[in-house]
Design a protein around this motif. Structure first.
Motif, PDB file in Angstrom:
ATOM      1  N   GLU A   1       0.837  -1.191   0.000  1.00  0.00           N
ATOM      2  CA  GLU A   1       0.000   0.000   0.000  1.00  0.00           C
ATOM      3  C   GLU A   1       0.879   1.252   0.000  1.00  0.00           C
ATOM      4  OE1 GLU A   1      -2.847   0.083   3.150  1.00  0.00           O
ATOM      5  OE2 GLU A   1      -3.964   1.692   2.145  1.00  0.00           O
ATOM      6  N   VAL A   2       0.627   2.124  -0.938  1.00  0.00           N
ATOM      7  CA  VAL A   2       1.337   3.398  -0.928  1.00  0.00           C
ATOM      8  C   VAL A   2       0.701   4.281   0.148  1.00  0.00           C
ATOM      9  CG1 VAL A   2       1.884   5.474  -2.249  1.00  0.00           C
ATOM     10  CG2 VAL A   2       2.035   3.214  -3.323  1.00  0.00           C
ATOM     11  N   THR A   3       1.523   4.830   1.000  1.00  0.00           N
ATOM     12  CA  THR A   3       1.007   5.595   2.141  1.00  0.00           C
ATOM     13  C   THR A   3       1.291   7.081   2.027  1.00  0.00           C
ATOM     14  OG1 THR A   3       3.046   5.099   3.319  1.00  0.00           O
ATOM     15  CG2 THR A   3       1.167   3.654   3.743  1.00  0.00           C
ATOM     16  N   GLU A   4       2.193   7.444   1.107  1.00  0.00           N
ATOM     17  CA  GLU A   4       2.504   8.862   0.965  1.00  0.00           C
ATOM     18  C   GLU A   4       3.102   9.125  -0.408  1.00  0.00           C
ATOM     19  OE1 GLU A   4       5.104  10.410   4.014  1.00  0.00           O
ATOM     20  OE2 GLU A   4       5.455  12.262   2.896  1.00  0.00           O
ATOM     21  N   ILE A   5       2.741  10.266  -0.970  1.00  0.00           N
ATOM     22  CA  ILE A   5       3.381  10.722  -2.209  1.00  0.00           C
ATOM     23  C   ILE A   5       4.155  11.990  -1.856  1.00  0.00           C
ATOM     24  CG2 ILE A   5       3.021  11.535  -4.571  1.00  0.00           C
ATOM     25  CD1 ILE A   5       0.233  10.148  -4.426  1.00  0.00           C
TER      26      ILE A   5
ATOM     27  N   VAL B   1       7.465   7.875  -3.687  1.00  0.00           N
ATOM     28  CA  VAL B   1       6.296   7.398  -2.942  1.00  0.00           C
ATOM     29  C   VAL B   1       6.778   6.481  -1.820  1.00  0.00           C
ATOM     30  CG1 VAL B   1       4.812   7.559  -4.977  1.00  0.00           C
ATOM     31  CG2 VAL B   1       5.856   5.361  -4.397  1.00  0.00           C
ATOM     32  N   HIS B   2       6.028   6.534  -0.735  1.00  0.00           N
ATOM     33  CA  HIS B   2       6.338   5.676   0.409  1.00  0.00           C
ATOM     34  C   HIS B   2       5.323   4.531   0.419  1.00  0.00           C
ATOM     35  CE1 HIS B   2       6.395   4.500   4.759  1.00  0.00           C
ATOM     36  NE2 HIS B   2       7.704   4.654   4.557  1.00  0.00           N
ATOM     37  N   ALA B   3       5.815   3.285   0.564  1.00  0.00           N
ATOM     38  CA  ALA B   3       4.913   2.133   0.520  1.00  0.00           C
ATOM     39  C   ALA B   3       5.179   1.197   1.687  1.00  0.00           C
ATOM     40  CB  ALA B   3       5.094   1.384  -0.798  1.00  0.00           C
ATOM     41  N   ARG B   4       4.118   0.440   2.025  1.00  0.00           N
ATOM     42  CA  ARG B   4       4.203  -0.470   3.157  1.00  0.00           C
ATOM     43  C   ARG B   4       3.694  -1.833   2.696  1.00  0.00           C
ATOM     44  NH1 ARG B   4       0.916  -2.027   7.279  1.00  0.00           N
ATOM     45  NH2 ARG B   4      -0.829  -0.932   6.316  1.00  0.00           N
ATOM     46  N   ASP B   5       4.445  -2.860   2.989  1.00  0.00           N
ATOM     47  CA  ASP B   5       4.003  -4.225   2.693  1.00  0.00           C
ATOM     48  C   ASP B   5       2.913  -4.583   3.705  1.00  0.00           C
ATOM     49  OD1 ASP B   5       5.471  -7.160   1.523  1.00  0.00           O
ATOM     50  OD2 ASP B   5       3.880  -7.167   3.024  1.00  0.00           O
ATOM     51  N   VAL B   6       1.712  -4.853   3.214  1.00  0.00           N
ATOM     52  CA  VAL B   6       0.562  -5.066   4.100  1.00  0.00           C
ATOM     53  C   VAL B   6       0.802  -6.241   5.035  1.00  0.00           C
ATOM     54  CG1 VAL B   6      -1.896  -5.649   4.177  1.00  0.00           C
ATOM     55  CG2 VAL B   6      -1.042  -4.070   2.429  1.00  0.00           C
ATOM     56  N   ASP B   7       1.437  -7.291   4.553  1.00  0.00           N
ATOM     57  CA  ASP B   7       1.638  -8.486   5.363  1.00  0.00           C
ATOM     58  C   ASP B   7       2.838  -8.368   6.304  1.00  0.00           C
ATOM     59  OD1 ASP B   7      -0.579  -9.856   4.183  1.00  0.00           O
ATOM     60  OD2 ASP B   7       0.669 -10.100   2.385  1.00  0.00           O
TER      61      ASP B   7
ATOM     62  N   GLY C   1       4.660  -5.558   6.902  1.00  0.00           N
ATOM     63  CA  GLY C   1       4.814  -4.260   7.540  1.00  0.00           C
ATOM     64  C   GLY C   1       6.061  -3.513   7.097  1.00  0.00           C
ATOM     65  N   ALA C   2       6.869  -4.127   6.226  1.00  0.00           N
ATOM     66  CA  ALA C   2       8.091  -3.463   5.742  1.00  0.00           C
ATOM     67  C   ALA C   2       7.747  -2.198   4.969  1.00  0.00           C
ATOM     68  CB  ALA C   2       8.879  -4.420   4.856  1.00  0.00           C
ATOM     69  N   GLU C   3       8.571  -1.162   5.142  1.00  0.00           N
ATOM     70  CA  GLU C   3       8.311   0.118   4.500  1.00  0.00           C
ATOM     71  C   GLU C   3       9.492   0.546   3.656  1.00  0.00           C
ATOM     72  OE1 GLU C   3       6.837   3.094   7.100  1.00  0.00           O
ATOM     73  OE2 GLU C   3       5.550   1.719   8.220  1.00  0.00           O
TER      74      GLU C   3
END
Lengths: 468, 468
Positions: free
Chosen positions: A94-98, A105-111, A113-115
């Motif tokens: 999931e991208v959490t910030e642009i 872009v900042h992204a987080r692995d949903v499973d 939690g890695a960012e």
């Protein structure tokens, strides 16, 4: 500095395209860009927070209803197929910030939690829409479902398979609402549709919605209009058991929410990108976000120009999303394409009832400052004497004085729905209803009366415009 | 001086309209004129040599085939209904001469042989078309039928009911030919279609006609192409028993001629009225015969302007005839209306195969001096995963350089035929295939793939035009 950023800088001749959202608009854009530019020229990274890519969200009601038996039939292109074409697809991410200033872009692995941060040269936003969830007690109870994504559809289907319910309540009577009513009838449920408006299908004028109402009741669906849902009741296990309105309580083993969607533009808003009055991203006709030379947006997260009213609208529809993706991918890939706008065409069905509209409703016309005449005619899908000829009601709006076609609504059986395309093309061309009376439409007794229903409406509308 | 003439002169404030031909164009004109002018202002005399008025000639194959069980179902308005509206309708009365200089017509009662002159102030020619009868031995034998008029249909049906034949031969593979092939299959005949062209449906390009050919064979119809009928063999009673071509002999208990029609303009020609290259009357856009202020003509006896090629064509089709009648009646009645022309739309079916076309074929484009690109695509009527999705082939022609749409041909199953209307409207509006790629057509899985087949063809055609 993340690995992604170093990877980019290590290959400075190559640009990176980042796509946020892996369904119709995003993956169409990625695929088209890839067609025009190979991996040597363009790296493509696509983020999708769900499990699936490039699927037909519009097909979910038919999968839930059992007309479509395999979930995978709804998937036009799998993650593996995209990857095989050289798209770096990151599912469940999931991208959490642009960060527009630094193009990342900042992204987080949903499973896990890695960012991480990923930089881009070009960015495509295809974040879709989110269903409106009523803010009321019980709205998050078990057994309450939206049907926006394939994941949603899977959850609903799991509920239907697991529980042995009899009563289903659909909240909302738009396209999703009536299609889900059909799906649940096909699954053997007693279906109640609870609707805030005075008639179902508020995308039609109420007089045409009335015809849908009557037909739904004829199909055994309980249609409750003018009803505001105040809360959902749950049992001790936290499962939904009833839907409560200001007037009554409806037993519910399953509840489907179909009360509309809003553009999913939280990320875009936080990044300072321009949003319109309906909450959607604003783009130019090349689908470039206004004021941002290297950011495009398309699909359910944008507003589109309504060519009839001249105003922006939000329309969540797969066919537009695919066109947007095609246009964006062409432009990102160095070509040139535009999406000129929409006329607001939509078709749907509930069992054998076909419902179609294009252009403006009466209230849209008024809001746009237009004065208009309306006519409503009854005709048939085929020559009256030909087997299977079924009744069809056509409502037509034409502008006063100019006679310009403003809109058409059709309710009927077989052959009613796609007839609206005649009006959709005429609207696009800016035709008057007088011009439409001479249209050379396909005629043979199995296909149409000698005067097609749309021509009958045009003749009557033209006469009304002339005499006023 | 005839009684009619004295009647007219005895009521000099009232004009007399004479209509020749009592089917779609003639009676629509009469009815519309009557709507605008009452009997005090306008006397209307209509001559019809047959037994019927205002019937659907296009419905005859379905009546012969048994889909329509009652002949009267094909009659939109009976002689009695016309008379009740103040139209002096003279059935079984054939006009044998038009005296333009003295503004009168000579008519003969078919049954009694009585003759008389009737003067007119305004004249409408709606004499229709006559089927082409091959000039060969046996062409007038018993059991050989045309299907142009309701009288023809009745005679054919009498033959089918009276004789217990097994073999039917249809000569000609145009719309009438394929529709009659279906009708005769429905009646239990073994059907052979003998066709002069290289493929059936010469209103399509041969590559699309080929698809019709294959589908007809799949329906059990024997399709014989490149065949010239040289004679019909008869038995001792003068009944047809076989159709002979240059190559073979086909047993036939009944023969249906569907080799096309010509404008029925013998009367007009004798009166010195202007005819075009196809033998049809030439009119202006108000359907007034060129050079004659008080004579109008419409329906199967006129030539019409093809809006795509800019040339005159002859098209015998009920939907045009009705529009012509409406326009003529409006003008005769003191109003104003025009028929701007056609784009050449036609739909037909043979069993479940739907066949549609609009605009120009390749050879039409060449004849009009146009250079063009063609594309042919395969798609489906509904989303591929939706039950009942059936294959559909769309061929599209676009002009070189301008990209203007020139024509579309569609062959498929359910949903193929009326899709041609999208192209018919686009042709009328003069759209380019590039513009068409953005058309906002109705989409939902039961109605269309997310890219409608017409859009798929437009995209491919637009790409081809751009790259050349």
């Amino acid at each position: 500095m993340s690995m992604s950023e170093s990877a980019r800088q290590g290959n400075s001749g190559r640009e990176r395209l980042v796509v946020i959202g892996g369904d119709a608009a995003g993956m169409s854009a990625a695929s088209q860009a890839r067609r025009l530019k190979g991996p040597d020229e363009l790296e493509i990274v696509a983020f999708e927070r769900g499990h699936f890519t490039s699927y037909s969200a519009c097909g979910i009601p038919y999968w839930v209803g059992g007309d479509v038996t395999e979930r995978d039939a709804l998937i036009a292109r799998t993650p593996e197929e995209h990857r095989a074409r050289g798209i770096d697809l990151r599912l469940r991410t999931e991208v959490t910030e642009i960060d527009v200033a630094r193009q990342r872009v900042h992204a987080r692995d949903v499973d896990s939690g890695a960012e991480s941060w990923t930089s881009y040269d070009k960015l495509v936003l295809a974040t879709g829409a989110r269903p409106i969830r009523p803010d009321m007690p019980g709205a998050d109870a078990e057994g309450v479902h939206g049907v926006q994504t394939l994941d949603d559809g899977q959850e609903l289907l799991d509920t239907l398979t697991r529980t042995r319910g009899r009563h289903a309540v659909v909240v909302g009577a738009g396209y999703i609402g009536v299609e889900m009513a059909e799906a649940l009838i096909n699954r053997g449920y007693l279906v109640t549709v609870v609707n805030r408006g005075s008639e179902p299908m508020s995308t039609l004028d109420p007089d045409m919605g009335r015809l849908v109402h009557e037909a739904m009741e004829g199909l055994g669906i309980t249609m409750v209009n003018d009803a505001e849902v105040t809360k959902l009741l749950t049992d001790d296990d936290g499962r939904v058991r009833a839907v409560v309105t200001q007037d009554a309580e409806y037993p519910a083993d399953v509840v489907v929410l179909g009360i509309g969607v809003r553009p999913e533009t939280g990320l875009a808003e936080a990044a300072g990108l321009p949003l319109g009055a309906h909450g959607g991203l604003l783009t130019d006709l090349a689908m470039r976000v206004r004021g941002h030379a290297n950011i495009w947006a398309g699909g359910d997260c944008v507003e589109v120009l309504d060519l009839v009213s001249g105003q922006e609208r939000h329309i969540a529809l797969g066919t537009h999303a695919n066109k947007h993706g095609q246009v964006i991918g062409t432009n990102v890939g160095g070509g040139y394409a535009t999406f000129p706008g929409v006329v607001g065409t939509a078709v749907s069905k509930v069992c054998d009832l076909e419902i179609a509209r294009t252009g403006l409703r009466e209230k849209d016309a008024r809001r746009a400052g237009l004065q208009y005449e309306t006519v409503t005619i009854e005709s048939t899908s085929r020559a009256g004497y030909y087997p299977g000829a079924s009744p069809m009601t056509v409502k037509m709006l034409a502008e006063r004085r100019t006679g310009r076609l403003l809109g058409v609504q059709i309710v009927g059986r077989e052959g009613a729905g796609k007839r609206v395309d005649i009006a959709a093309v005429a609207l696009t061309a800016g035709m008057t209803v007088e011009q439409m009376t001479a249209l050379d439409l396909g005629y043979a007794p199995p296909f149409s009366p000698v005067w097609d229903p749309v021509l009958v409406a045009a003749r009557k509308a033209a006469a009304k415009v002339r005499n006023l």
